[in-house]
Write a protein that holds these residues in place. Sequence first.
Motif, PDB file in Angstrom:
ATOM      1  N   UNK A  38       0.802  -1.022   0.013  1.00 50.08           N
ATOM      2  CA  UNK A  38      -0.013  -0.124  -0.074  1.00 50.08           C
ATOM      3  C   UNK A  38       0.885   1.341  -0.069  1.00 50.08           C
ATOM      4  N   UNK A  39       1.907   1.265   0.809  1.00 45.21           N
ATOM      5  CA  UNK A  39       2.589   2.381   0.985  1.00 45.21           C
ATOM      6  C   UNK A  39       3.567   2.523  -0.448  1.00 45.21           C
ATOM      7  N   UNK A  40       3.924   1.367  -0.986  1.00 49.04           N
ATOM      8  CA  UNK A  40       4.581   1.678  -2.463  1.00 49.04           C
ATOM      9  C   UNK A  40       3.607   2.239  -3.446  1.00 49.04           C
ATOM     10  N   UNK A  41       2.551   1.599  -3.262  1.00 49.67           N
ATOM     11  CA  UNK A  41       1.375   2.106  -4.436  1.00 49.67           C
ATOM     12  C   UNK A  41       1.284   3.435  -4.198  1.00 49.67           C
ATOM     13  N   UNK A  42       0.797   4.159  -2.868  1.00 51.33           N
ATOM     14  CA  UNK A  42       0.762   5.529  -2.550  1.00 51.33           C
ATOM     15  C   UNK A  42       1.992   6.194  -3.151  1.00 51.33           C
ATOM     16  N   UNK A  43       3.179   5.786  -2.930  1.00 53.26           N
ATOM     17  CA  UNK A  43       4.375   6.431  -3.404  1.00 53.26           C
ATOM     18  C   UNK A  43       4.385   6.657  -5.012  1.00 53.26           C
ATOM     19  N   UNK A  44       4.055   5.295  -5.758  1.00 53.33           N
ATOM     20  CA  UNK A  44       3.846   5.406  -7.051  1.00 53.33           C
ATOM     21  C   UNK A  44       2.980   6.591  -7.630  1.00 53.33           C
ATOM     22  N   UNK A  45       1.735   6.523  -6.958  1.00 59.18           N
ATOM     23  CA  UNK A  45       0.727   7.644  -7.364  1.00 59.18           C
ATOM     24  C   UNK A  45       1.334   9.066  -7.224  1.00 59.18           C
ATOM     25  N   UNK A  46       2.270   9.307  -6.014  1.00 59.20           N
ATOM     26  CA  UNK A  46       2.634  10.491  -5.689  1.00 59.20           C
ATOM     27  C   UNK A  46       3.668  11.093  -6.646  1.00 59.20           C
ATOM     28  N   UNK A  47       4.553   9.962  -7.191  1.00 55.82           N
ATOM     29  CA  UNK A  47       5.436  10.094  -8.025  1.00 55.82           C
ATOM     30  C   UNK A  47       5.409  10.267  -9.500  1.00 55.82           C
ATOM     31  N   UNK A  48       3.949   9.710  -9.716  1.00 53.57           N
ATOM     32  CA  UNK A  48       3.316   9.422 -10.962  1.00 53.57           C
ATOM     33  C   UNK A  48       4.251   8.251 -12.030  1.00 53.57           C
TER      34      UNK A  48
END
Length: 187
Positions: A55-65
């Motif tokens: 979940x953390x990595x998905x959120x970071x992926x979204x934040x970094x596009x």
Amino acid sequence: MPQEATGAPLEIIAASLRRERTRAGLSLTEVARRAGLAKSTLSQLESGTGNPSVETLWALGVALDVPFSRLVEPERPKVRVIRAGKGPTVFAEHADYACTLLSACPPSARRDMYLIRAEPGTPRLSDPHMTGVVEHIVLCAGRARVGVREEPEELLPGDYISYPGDVPHIFEALEPGTYGVEISEYV
């Protein structure tokens, strides 16, 4: 019996996060805010000491596009080969001069790369390009006069020249079979 899963190496995740955050031009604070994380959590992940959840990595992926996979897999070099005599080539109208695009400017860079082939005869006279362009040439074979039109330099194989491309310039082959590599840098 199910196979035991192995996690993505923390050093790969750490390097990927730093690389993508830098590429995006974002601060730790901004990425943490966008991902809904504490700045200290992101700092730990980038240093390789945290243990992120999916979940953390998905959120970071979204934040970094960026895709999730870019955060958990090592960056692989993109290899591209253009064989001699192949590639998109255009020819000069008034000179025996051909230029083959080797590498177009990717969005993160500001340069194009060409293979230049020229034969003796009418020189290639170039009008100024857009403001700030710098041309770099390494002569690979033959002999040529290259550079600013009023003061070109004679190049031999292995010689390098850079000059402003936003002023009139010239490429004149002085021997048959002259060719070189040109990089146009957009400053």
